[in-house]
Design an enzyme around this catalytic site. Structure first.
Site, PDB file in Angstrom:
ATOM      1  N   HIS A 143       0.847  -1.189   0.000  1.00 44.81           N
ATOM      2  CA  HIS A 143       0.000   0.000   0.000  1.00 44.81           C
ATOM      3  C   HIS A 143       0.883   1.239   0.000  1.00 44.81           C
ATOM      4  CE1 HIS A 143      -3.259   2.731   0.910  1.00 44.81           C
ATOM      5  NE2 HIS A 143      -2.624   3.136   1.997  1.00 44.81           N
ATOM      6  N   ASP A 182      -2.173   3.769  -4.314  1.00 50.71           N
ATOM      7  CA  ASP A 182      -2.888   2.838  -3.447  1.00 50.71           C
ATOM      8  C   ASP A 182      -2.306   1.426  -3.488  1.00 50.71           C
ATOM      9  OD1 ASP A 182      -4.856   2.348  -1.502  1.00 50.71           O
ATOM     10  OD2 ASP A 182      -6.098   1.347  -3.002  1.00 50.71           O
ATOM     11  N   ARG A 248      17.610  15.119  13.419  1.00 56.77           N
ATOM     12  CA  ARG A 248      17.933  16.490  13.025  1.00 56.77           C
ATOM     13  C   ARG A 248      19.304  16.593  12.364  1.00 56.77           C
ATOM     14  NH1 ARG A 248      16.363  20.623  17.745  1.00 56.77           N
ATOM     15  NH2 ARG A 248      16.787  22.032  16.000  1.00 56.77           N
TER      16      ARG A 248
END
Length: 331
Positions: A143, A182, A248
């Site tokens: 998916h 999808d 980060r």
């Protein structure tokens, strides 16, 4: 169970330009081929049969047919009978060469399809191998949304409603191309290569909440779509609240395992106000640089550490030499 294809399916699906025709052994059309590599049984004709693999296509070309023709009739008959006792899926003769009568009889008796084609052996082997590699490849359906971004295959994943289709729609408006929405069909076509495409039933349709089902091909044209692409990067869209401490620095590299292949993956936190299309574009550019040997975060980190070490050495206190001159006056 390993994927396989029948001889009948090969005859129906293979490149029509190969012009493959049937000579004998129609009863063996249900024989299965499970090995994509085509084999030429030269050694087997000479009596060494240890490496003749079952469920594999055998090709007889000019060299093999010339060798058979050179044998005495009795030896030729014995050789062909021995070949057809092996677990062979089918035999294809190239160059439109006429097979010995004994080969036709042996194939008919052993239920081994005997086929022939006018094309050279090299052409047949090349095209048939490509066809078998695609048909016999490991497969999976996942998916997500698959995009072509700067020529890079980027698979966007995440829970339903996270915004994959909306981000993809923004990327399409910027000139990138949709491959699948999808349902993404993936095939492992090489040791470390995954090829993905859209589901035939879904095509280039996309569900956008609030708009419903739209057709990207009709809306944006053929330049906004692509049939298939290798998967180079996985972008996992995650709700910002689920990642209390997002990365980060970018020094930690992650990956997702698909059909046994490790694909580079980045976690992309999602929250209102973030321009997801721009972030995905930058992630794609960053991955392209890595492919070329440039890793910005690592290079920056090494440069900072190098500067810190240099600064540390320059500020280190000098150690005075022990002792002094004898007989010196005290101050």
């Amino acid at each position: 169970m390993n994927p396989s294809v029948t001889v009948r399916e090969i005859l129906e699906d293979a490149d029509k330009d190969l012009g493959i025709h049937v000579l004998a052994g129609q009863a063996g059309f249900t024989n299965r081929v499970s090995v994509p590599r085509v084999q030429k049984p030269g050694l087997a004709l000479a009596g060494f049969t240890d490496y003749v693999q079952p469920e594999r296509v055998q090709v007889l070309g000019q060299a093999e047919m010339a060798y058979l023709k050179s044998l005495p009739v009795g030896r030729r008959s014995e050789t062909l009978s021995g070949l057809c006792r092996l677990p062979i899926a089918c035999i294809i003769i190239t160059h439109s060469l006429l097979p010995p009568r004994r080969l036709v009889e042996a194939c008919q008796s052993a239920r081994i399809p005997l086929l022939f084609t006018r094309v050279p052996s090299a052409t047949l082997v090349n095209r048939l191998t490509r066809y078998l590699e695609e048909r016999l490849a490991e497969r999976a359906c996942v998916h997500g949304v698959l995009m072509d971004i700067f020529g890079l295959g980027v698979l966007l994943r995440g829970k339903s409603g996270i915004g994959k289709s909306e981000a993809a729609l923004d990327l399409i408006a910027r000139g990138h191309r949709l491959v699948a929405d999808d349902v993404v069909e993936i095939r492992k076509v090489a040791h470390k290569r995954l090829l993905a495409r859209t589901n035939e039933r879904i095509g280039f349709h996309m569900e956008v909440r609030g708009l419903g089902i739209i057709d990207i091909l009709d809306l944006f044209g053929v330049t906004a779509t692509r049939e298939r692409i290798p998967i180079d990067l996985v972008g996992h869209l995650v709700d910002w609240a689920e990642i209390p401490n997002p990365d980060r620095t970018g020094l930690v590299e992650d990956s997702e395992r698909i059909l046994g292949v490790e694909v580079p993956m980045v976690h992309i936190p999602v929250r209102p106000g973030r321009n997801m299309a721009t972030i995905i574009e930058v992630a794609s550019r960053h991955e392209m640089l890595k492919h070329r040997g440039t890793f910005s975060a690592r290079d920056f980190n090494e440069r900072v550490l190098r500067d810190l070490r240099a600064a540390s050495r320059s500020k280190a206190p000098r150690v005075a030499r022990a002792g002094g001159k004898k007989g010196g006056k005290k101050p």
